[in-house]
Scaffold this motif. Structure first.
Motif, PDB file in Angstrom:
ATOM      1  N   VAL A  50      -5.825 -16.889   6.396  1.00 41.51           N
ATOM      2  CA  VAL A  50      -5.664 -15.464   6.098  1.00 41.51           C
ATOM      3  C   VAL A  50      -4.245 -15.035   6.439  1.00 41.51           C
ATOM      4  O   VAL A  50      -3.723 -15.368   7.513  1.00 41.51           O
ATOM      5  N   ALA A  51      -3.629 -14.293   5.530  1.00 36.39           N
ATOM      6  CA  ALA A  51      -2.358 -13.620   5.788  1.00 36.39           C
ATOM      7  C   ALA A  51      -2.670 -12.131   5.904  1.00 36.39           C
ATOM      8  O   ALA A  51      -3.121 -11.516   4.934  1.00 36.39           O
ATOM      9  N   PHE A  52      -2.454 -11.582   7.069  1.00 32.19           N
ATOM     10  CA  PHE A  52      -2.837 -10.197   7.352  1.00 32.19           C
ATOM     11  C   PHE A  52      -1.600  -9.317   7.474  1.00 32.19           C
ATOM     12  O   PHE A  52      -0.753  -9.525   8.348  1.00 32.19           O
ATOM     13  N   VAL A  53      -1.497  -8.321   6.576  1.00 28.63           N
ATOM     14  CA  VAL A  53      -0.397  -7.355   6.598  1.00 28.63           C
ATOM     15  C   VAL A  53      -0.939  -6.040   7.135  1.00 28.63           C
ATOM     16  O   VAL A  53      -1.855  -5.455   6.554  1.00 28.63           O
ATOM     17  N   GLU A  54      -0.369  -5.581   8.228  1.00 34.73           N
ATOM     18  CA  GLU A  54      -0.868  -4.398   8.922  1.00 34.73           C
ATOM     19  C   GLU A  54       0.011  -3.188   8.644  1.00 34.73           C
ATOM     20  O   GLU A  54       1.230  -3.292   8.550  1.00 34.73           O
ATOM     21  N   ASP A  55      -0.640  -2.027   8.487  1.00 35.91           N
ATOM     22  CA  ASP A  55       0.052  -0.748   8.299  1.00 35.91           C
ATOM     23  C   ASP A  55       0.969  -0.764   7.082  1.00 35.91           C
ATOM     24  O   ASP A  55       2.148  -0.377   7.149  1.00 35.91           O
ATOM     25  N   ALA A  56       0.431  -1.197   5.954  1.00 35.07           N
ATOM     26  CA  ALA A  56       1.212  -1.194   4.712  1.00 35.07           C
ATOM     27  C   ALA A  56       1.289   0.226   4.139  1.00 35.07           C
ATOM     28  O   ALA A  56       0.447   1.085   4.422  1.00 35.07           O
ATOM     29  N   THR A  57       2.305   0.455   3.333  1.00 33.38           N
ATOM     30  CA  THR A  57       2.484   1.733   2.647  1.00 33.38           C
ATOM     31  C   THR A  57       2.782   1.469   1.176  1.00 33.38           C
ATOM     32  O   THR A  57       2.938   0.313   0.751  1.00 33.38           O
ATOM     33  N   ASP A  58       2.880   2.543   0.400  1.00 32.76           N
ATOM     34  CA  ASP A  58       3.178   2.377  -1.024  1.00 32.76           C
ATOM     35  C   ASP A  58       4.522   1.702  -1.244  1.00 32.76           C
ATOM     36  O   ASP A  58       4.741   1.078  -2.293  1.00 32.76           O
ATOM     37  N   GLY A  59       5.432   1.815  -0.275  1.00 33.58           N
ATOM     38  CA  GLY A  59       6.732   1.161  -0.417  1.00 33.58           C
ATOM     39  C   GLY A  59       6.630  -0.351  -0.495  1.00 33.58           C
ATOM     40  O   GLY A  59       7.532  -1.017  -1.021  1.00 33.58           O
ATOM     41  N   LEU A  60       5.545  -0.922   0.015  1.00 31.57           N
ATOM     42  CA  LEU A  60       5.343  -2.371  -0.025  1.00 31.57           C
ATOM     43  C   LEU A  60       4.546  -2.816  -1.252  1.00 31.57           C
ATOM     44  O   LEU A  60       4.293  -4.012  -1.416  1.00 31.57           O
ATOM     45  N   ALA A  61       4.148  -1.874  -2.097  1.00 33.26           N
ATOM     46  CA  ALA A  61       3.318  -2.202  -3.257  1.00 33.26           C
ATOM     47  C   ALA A  61       3.951  -3.267  -4.158  1.00 33.26           C
ATOM     48  O   ALA A  61       3.268  -4.225  -4.560  1.00 33.26           O
ATOM     49  N   PRO A  62       5.266  -3.177  -4.510  1.00 37.25           N
ATOM     50  CA  PRO A  62       5.847  -4.209  -5.384  1.00 37.25           C
ATOM     51  C   PRO A  62       5.787  -5.610  -4.775  1.00 37.25           C
ATOM     52  O   PRO A  62       5.493  -6.586  -5.477  1.00 37.25           O
ATOM     53  N   VAL A  63       6.054  -5.714  -3.450  1.00 35.56           N
ATOM     54  CA  VAL A  63       6.037  -7.011  -2.780  1.00 35.56           C
ATOM     55  C   VAL A  63       4.625  -7.593  -2.781  1.00 35.56           C
ATOM     56  O   VAL A  63       4.420  -8.777  -3.089  1.00 35.56           O
ATOM     57  N   LEU A  64       3.654  -6.785  -2.443  1.00 34.86           N
ATOM     58  CA  LEU A  64       2.276  -7.263  -2.362  1.00 34.86           C
ATOM     59  C   LEU A  64       1.694  -7.537  -3.746  1.00 34.86           C
ATOM     60  O   LEU A  64       0.913  -8.481  -3.927  1.00 34.86           O
ATOM     61  N   LYS A  65       2.092  -6.742  -4.721  1.00 35.69           N
ATOM     62  CA  LYS A  65       1.633  -6.978  -6.094  1.00 35.69           C
ATOM     63  C   LYS A  65       2.166  -8.319  -6.611  1.00 35.69           C
ATOM     64  O   LYS A  65       1.430  -9.088  -7.244  1.00 35.69           O
ATOM     65  N   ALA A  66       3.431  -8.600  -6.284  1.00 36.11           N
ATOM     66  CA  ALA A  66       4.011  -9.884  -6.699  1.00 36.11           C
ATOM     67  C   ALA A  66       3.321 -11.051  -5.990  1.00 36.11           C
ATOM     68  O   ALA A  66       3.085 -12.108  -6.592  1.00 36.11           O
ATOM     69  N   ALA A  67       2.975 -10.857  -4.720  1.00 32.95           N
ATOM     70  CA  ALA A  67       2.288 -11.914  -3.969  1.00 32.95           C
ATOM     71  C   ALA A  67       0.918 -12.197  -4.563  1.00 32.95           C
ATOM     72  O   ALA A  67       0.496 -13.361  -4.671  1.00 32.95           O
ATOM     73  N   LEU A  68       0.208 -11.154  -4.973  1.00 36.70           N
ATOM     74  CA  LEU A  68      -1.105 -11.338  -5.604  1.00 36.70           C
ATOM     75  C   LEU A  68      -0.963 -12.050  -6.954  1.00 36.70           C
ATOM     76  O   LEU A  68      -1.779 -12.908  -7.310  1.00 36.70           O
ATOM     77  N   ALA A  69       0.067 -11.683  -7.699  1.00 37.98           N
ATOM     78  CA  ALA A  69       0.275 -12.296  -9.015  1.00 37.98           C
ATOM     79  C   ALA A  69       0.583 -13.787  -8.894  1.00 37.98           C
ATOM     80  O   ALA A  69       0.236 -14.583  -9.786  1.00 37.98           O
ATOM     81  N   ASP A  70       1.202 -14.182  -7.773  1.00 42.04           N
ATOM     82  CA  ASP A  70       1.596 -15.573  -7.568  1.00 42.04           C
ATOM     83  C   ASP A  70       0.515 -16.379  -6.832  1.00 42.04           C
ATOM     84  O   ASP A  70       0.686 -17.570  -6.582  1.00 42.04           O
ATOM     85  N   TRP A  71      -0.597 -15.727  -6.482  1.00 44.00           N
ATOM     86  CA  TRP A  71      -1.647 -16.394  -5.705  1.00 44.00           C
ATOM     87  C   TRP A  71      -2.335 -17.466  -6.539  1.00 44.00           C
ATOM     88  O   TRP A  71      -2.621 -17.286  -7.719  1.00 44.00           O
ATOM     89  N   LYS A  72      -2.604 -18.599  -5.917  1.00 45.37           N
ATOM     90  CA  LYS A  72      -3.305 -19.707  -6.575  1.00 45.37           C
ATOM     91  C   LYS A  72      -4.475 -20.151  -5.694  1.00 45.37           C
ATOM     92  O   LYS A  72      -4.444 -19.973  -4.475  1.00 45.37           O
ATOM     93  N   PRO A  73      -5.534 -20.703  -6.275  1.00 42.16           N
ATOM     94  CA  PRO A  73      -6.644 -21.229  -5.461  1.00 42.16           C
ATOM     95  C   PRO A  73      -6.126 -22.212  -4.412  1.00 42.16           C
ATOM     96  O   PRO A  73      -5.294 -23.069  -4.710  1.00 42.16           O
ATOM     97  N   GLY A  74      -6.612 -22.061  -3.201  1.00 45.11           N
ATOM     98  CA  GLY A  74      -6.131 -22.869  -2.087  1.00 45.11           C
ATOM     99  C   GLY A  74      -5.147 -22.141  -1.215  1.00 45.11           C
ATOM    100  O   GLY A  74      -4.902 -22.551  -0.069  1.00 45.11           O
TER     101      GLY A  74
END
Length: 340
Positions: free
Chosen positions: A84-108
């Protein structure tokens, strides 16, 4: 995708490990933290953090170094099992970074768990998770916990045999306590019942529920409500020796008799009135107050509340009368008032 209601409760208790991510957001930081703790514990188990299968990333650190989340999702540890990668206290300013991380996510890869405060409907962070086909966004609100959630908390504490009336008390308690306080109370009940195979009773719940007023004050209020005038003097001496303020005693007495009055005034009778009390009245104390409300009746309780109102005004005025004596006299008058 949105996650709510019973589906959210089931997911927090038994999350699907092949999901890319989960956003948990809400105004109450304690409620959000409890849900985050629950889902991470279900994913990695009790030894997951010690085995370095959990990576914590404060939102402030991620703003400074956006690569942290991608590295955490892809990193391979020494121990097998869910990561698990846990990001605490995120805000809308981190949306582009987290959206890109989700888009790049692969099984495993590790699952991305993100917590945030209150988010509005147009939140970019919220949309990043809701629009992803393999991620969830769950809003945590201040609604009372469902019966399913409460039963899950009880089950985790090892409480299986629960009487019907005890469950009613626990449901009421869950509605009136913060989630963290309720969990602590359940843990206290579990410890109280350790080694006892008998079903949980209202008396057990009452013994572990947070106290609203001191037991000694409760004793003198019951004496006044049960027409035991002879017990009031000795109890007053004990309270006075403990430094109890007469105004404090007056407030407690007013609360007690107003509760009886509300119960006695209920359309369905005192039992219905007591059951609707907030904060709830538990176990033997509930049964005792129900008998008191039935004994007094609505009209005499109106007289009692009026007497206590006058007493409170006297205590708060410039009267030179000894305050403790004024309060003692009022309680004795209450006890005499209900003698048949």
């Amino acid at each position: 995708m949105k996650l709510s209601g019973a589906a959210a409760t089931r997911f927090f208790a038994g999350p699907e490990p092949d999901r890319a991510g989960l956003l948990i957001f809400g105004m109450d930081a304690m409620r959000v933290a409890l849900k985050r703790q629950e889902v991470i514990a279900a994913l990695i188990g009790p030894e997951g953090e010690a085995e370095m299968r959990l990576t914590r990333i404060p939102g402030g650190d991620l703003r400074k170094d956006p690569a942290l989340v991608a590295d955490a999702l892809k990193a391979q540890g020494f121990f097998p099992g869910q990561r698990v990668a846990f990001v605490e206290d995120a805000t809308d300013g981190l949306a582009p970074v987290l959206k890109a991380a989700l888009a790049d996510w692969k099984p495993g890869d590790a699952m991305l768990i993100v917590t945030a405060g209150s988010l509005n409907k147009s939140s970019a962070l919220k949309k990043a998770f809701e629009d992803h086909p393999n991620a969830y966004a769950a809003g945590i609100y201040d609604d009372p916990p469902s019966r399913e959630e409460i039963e899950a908390v009880l089950g985790k504490a090892g409480l299986k045999e629960i009487g019907r009336e005890a469950m009613t008390d626990l449901l009421a308690l869950a509605r009136d306590l913060d989630p963290g306080d309720f969990r602590q109370t359940v843990e206290k009940v579990a410890l109280y019942k350790f080694g006892d195979a008998t079903p949980l009773t209202p008396a057990d719940v009452a013994a572990c529920a947070p106290a609203t007023i001191e037991a000694e004050v409760d004793d003198i209020l019951h004496a006044a409500a049960e027409a035991r005038a002879g017990d009031i003097g000795p109890l007053m001496r004990r309270l006075e020796g403990q430094g109890v303020n007469p105004v404090t005693l007056s407030i407690a007495a007013m609360r007690h008799f107003r509760t009886l009055h509300v119960a006695a005034s209920a359309p369905g009778g005192p039992a219905e009135g007591i059951a609707r009390m907030r904060p709830p009245v538990f176990g033997p104390r509930r049964d005792r107050m129900l008998r008191q409300a039935q004994s007094w009746g609505m009209h005499r309780l109106e007289t009692a509340v009026g007497l206590l109102t006058d007493t409170d005004l006297t205590l708060r005025s410039s009267s030179r009368a000894p305050a403790m004596a004024v309060m003692e006299r009022a309680l004795i008058r209450l006890a005499m008032l209900n003698r048949r």
